[in-house]
Enzyme design. Structure first.
Site, PDB file in Angstrom:
ATOM      1  N   ASP A   1      50.719  36.624  41.415  1.00 18.73           N
ATOM      2  CA  ASP A   1      48.649  37.458  41.874  1.00 18.73           C
ATOM      3  C   ASP A   1      48.388  36.016  42.662  1.00 18.73           C
ATOM      4  OD1 ASP A   1      45.886  37.113  41.823  1.00 18.73           O
ATOM      5  OD2 ASP A   1      45.855  39.147  40.456  1.00 18.73           O
ATOM      6  N   HIS A   2      48.086  35.906  43.813  1.00 21.41           N
ATOM      7  CA  HIS A   2      47.739  34.605  44.435  1.00 21.41           C
ATOM      8  C   HIS A   2      46.543  34.260  43.882  1.00 21.41           C
ATOM      9  CE1 HIS A   2      45.406  36.251  47.287  1.00 21.41           C
ATOM     10  NE2 HIS A   2      44.962  35.149  47.774  1.00 21.41           N
TER      11      HIS A   2
ATOM     12  N   HIS B   1      43.166  40.596  41.260  1.00 21.27           N
ATOM     13  CA  HIS B   1      42.301  40.031  41.196  1.00 21.27           C
ATOM     14  C   HIS B   1      41.407  39.869  40.277  1.00 21.27           C
ATOM     15  CE1 HIS B   1      44.826  39.110  44.236  1.00 21.27           C
ATOM     16  NE2 HIS B   1      44.232  39.247  45.174  1.00 21.27           N
TER      17      HIS B   1
HETATM   18  C1  BG6 Z   1      44.858  39.822  48.972  1.00 17.71           C
HETATM   19  C2  BG6 Z   1      43.918  41.148  49.712  1.00 17.71           C
HETATM   20  O1  BG6 Z   1      45.400  40.176  48.003  1.00 17.71           O
HETATM   21  O2  BG6 Z   1      43.241  39.359  48.466  1.00 17.71           O
HETATM   22  C3  BG6 Z   1      43.215  41.395  50.676  1.00 17.71           C
HETATM   23  O3  BG6 Z   1      44.597  42.459  49.827  1.00 17.71           O
HETATM   24  C4  BG6 Z   1      42.437  39.846  50.228  1.00 17.71           C
HETATM   25  O4  BG6 Z   1      42.346  42.865  51.119  1.00 17.71           O
HETATM   26  C5  BG6 Z   1      42.942  38.865  50.179  1.00 17.71           C
HETATM   27  O5  BG6 Z   1      41.526  39.618  51.729  1.00 17.71           O
HETATM   28  C6  BG6 Z   1      42.173  37.828  49.526  1.00 17.71           C
HETATM   29  O6  BG6 Z   1      42.131  36.517  49.173  1.00 17.71           O
HETATM   30  P1  BG6 Z   1      41.642  35.310  49.345  1.00 17.71           P
HETATM   31  O7  BG6 Z   1      42.302  34.245  48.716  1.00 17.71           O
HETATM   32  O8  BG6 Z   1      41.056  34.969  51.159  1.00 17.71           O
HETATM   33  O9  BG6 Z   1      40.692  35.756  48.507  1.00 17.71           O
END
Ligand code: BG6
Length: 490
Positions: free
Chosen positions: A179-180, A242
């Site tokens: 989960d980045h 997230h």
């Molecule tokens: C991803 C989603 O997990 O997270 C995308 O699939 C989204 O739709 C992205 O744009 C958002 O990540 P960040 O790091 O730009 O907030």
């Protein structure tokens, strides 16, 4: 420097994620000395690429991030990359991969540690994991780990099925579910802010906190991912992972120790205590919306229904706002408001913790009323903390809000690792704290499934918000009903 030594196999190395995130992250780890020369990257894909082609793509991605000169000087790094054309359903492909791994382990004196990274279409995750096992790729003197990208299933039952498949080949502690958001600097900082500060730790409960607001807004639309997004929507794309991860970190109890197991077990308890939104309660607790045409930063953009690969009568939501309630001793009565959406006015991820007003506030009756204390955690694009206090206006008897601001400045940021870099390194070091445990994944799917089912049962249709706005007015009413409002995140 802690250093990792491993062969890194990337399933889907010709894809976007590899190019945008994985290659630059691996390069950064190498530059900073977190990788010795004992590593190799084996890129896999269906396409008929060769080593040279893969290396040129990696070089290109280095150039984009660090410029021409750095890319030109990267040939030693690029030598660690090789490419195999791969058919995930073909036994021979796995046999070739085994040969290649053994070759590389020998060439770079790598002690048999193997990471398998799934950065491709999720329908193959399960069968690939099993083929890795049955083809003997796990039989090594070192350790083996599986890194798996989202989406981890599309609901609880598909997630369960996928989990069962990969668990036949890898044990829970060998599985790293990405989960980045958990790799972001300020998401990781939530715990430090909460557990290392005498001015927050004792106040972090329903006796002193009125509500917590978590916003993650994006300016982008669906960006050519229409066919994926149609089935996913904001609920599955952002809330299941997230948003609920951030809520868990905000509401978790103090762990006994800072170990992976202790931290995860406290986060899991939060998810277990989250009140499921079911049946009729959906209407007053969750807002589901879709963007209509509008303008984002002075540029006209189409509505969701006009996007490519989107059904013109689609009911997929591009925005969700919800009131989440946590039924436990510390959080009963404190709403956690979350909202996330595409094509909003700003790109911003922020947490606002609103403290309760003092029971007997001497200044509350004055014409210029004091406001609540706030703690704002800025996650992106800027990173930092704001504390809002009440103070006295200089030279007057009036009160005024005082903002104490801290931002990581750009100098600090130069050497700060990106989310993916941090997560890859953690995986190499065997630290799974910032990855999702199966129990977190399954509990969050249950919550998301309940919402999704309630929408279906009540034939709930998304309301509309204009592209470039901060979402529909219904989301404001969600808070107004409790006597609160969204704090600005722009
Ligand atoms: C991803 C989603 O997990 O997270 C995308 O699939 C989204 O739709 C992205 O744009 C958002 O990540 P960040 O790091 O730009 O907030």
């Amino acid at each position: 420097n802690e250093q990792a030594e491993a062969v890194f196999v990337i399933f889907g190395s010709t894809g976007d994620l590899a190019k945008r995130k994985l290659f630059p992250s691996i390069f950064n780890l190498y530059r900073k000395g977190n990788l010795t020369n004992k590593f190799a990257i084996i890129g896999l894909g269906r396409r008929e690429w060769d080593n040279e082609k893969l290396r040129s793509v990696v070089k290109e991605s280095i150039k984009e991030e660090h410029g021409e000169a750095v890319a030109e000087g990267s040939s030693e790094f690029l030598d660690h990359f090789s490419y195999l054309s791969f058919d995930v359903t073909d036994k021979d492909s796995y046999a070739n991969l085994l040969d290649e791994m053994v070759l590389k382990e020998d060439e770079f004196s790598i002690p048999g540690n193997r990471i398998f990274y799934m950065a491709m279409a999720p329908e193959f995750f399960g069968s690939i994991a099993q083929s890795i096992y049955s083809s003997g790729l796990k039989e090594t003197s070192g350790w083996t780990r599986l890194v798996i990208e989202k989406p981890f299933g599309t609901d609880l039952s598909t997630a369960k099925q996928l989990n069962e498949e990969i668990r036949k080949a890898f044990s829970e502690d060998e599985i790293y579910r990405i989960d980045h958001y958990l790799g972001k600097e300020m998401v990781q900082n939530i715990q430090v802010i909460r557990f290392a500060n005498a001015m927050f730790a004792p106040l972090w409960n329903n006796r002193h906190i009125a509500n917590i607001q978590v916003t993650s807004s994006e300016k982008l639309g669906v960006e050519g991912r229409g066919s994926y997004y149609e089935k996913s929507g904001a609920l599955r794309d952002m809330v299941q992972n997230h948003m609920l991860q951030m809520v868990s970190l905000l509401a978790m109890d103090v762990p006994l120790r800072l170990t992976t197991d202790e931290i995860r077990s406290e986060k899991i308890k939060v998810l277990r205590a989250l009140r499921p939104v079911v049946g009729e309660t959906i209407k007053e607790n969750v807002v589901r919306a879709q963007y209509s045409a509008g303008s984002v930063e002075q540029t006209d953009v189409p509505g969701y229904l006009q996007e490519d690969n989107v059904d013109p009568s689609s009911h997929t939501e591009t925005y969700v706002a919800a009131r989440l309630l946590i039924d436990n001793h510390d959080w009963a009565g404190v709403p956690f408001y979350i909202r996330t959406g595409k094509r909003m006015a700003v790109k911003s991820t922020k947490i606002v913790v609103e403290f309760k007003e003092l029971p007997h506030n001497l200044y509350a009756k004055e014409a210029i009323k004091t406001g609540p204390n706030l703690l704002i955690i800025h996650i992106q694009p800027d990173e930092g903390i704001t504390i809002v206090l009440n103070g006295k206006k200089i030279g007057s008897a009036d009160t005024t809000p005082v903002h104490l601001e801290y931002r990581h400045d750009s100098e600090d940021r130069v050497n700060t690792p990106e989310a993916y870099e941090r997560l890859l390194f953690d995986c190499m070091m065997g630290d799974a704290t910032n990855f999702a445990h199966w129990d977190e994944v399954s509990l969050s799917w249950s919550l998301v499934d309940a919402i999704s089912n309630a929408w279906t049962e009540s034939d709930n249709q998304p309301v509309s918000y204009k592209a470039g706005s901060m979402g529909p007015k219904e989301a404001d009413k969600l808070l107004e009903a409790d006597g609160f409002s969204w704090w600005p995140v722009e």
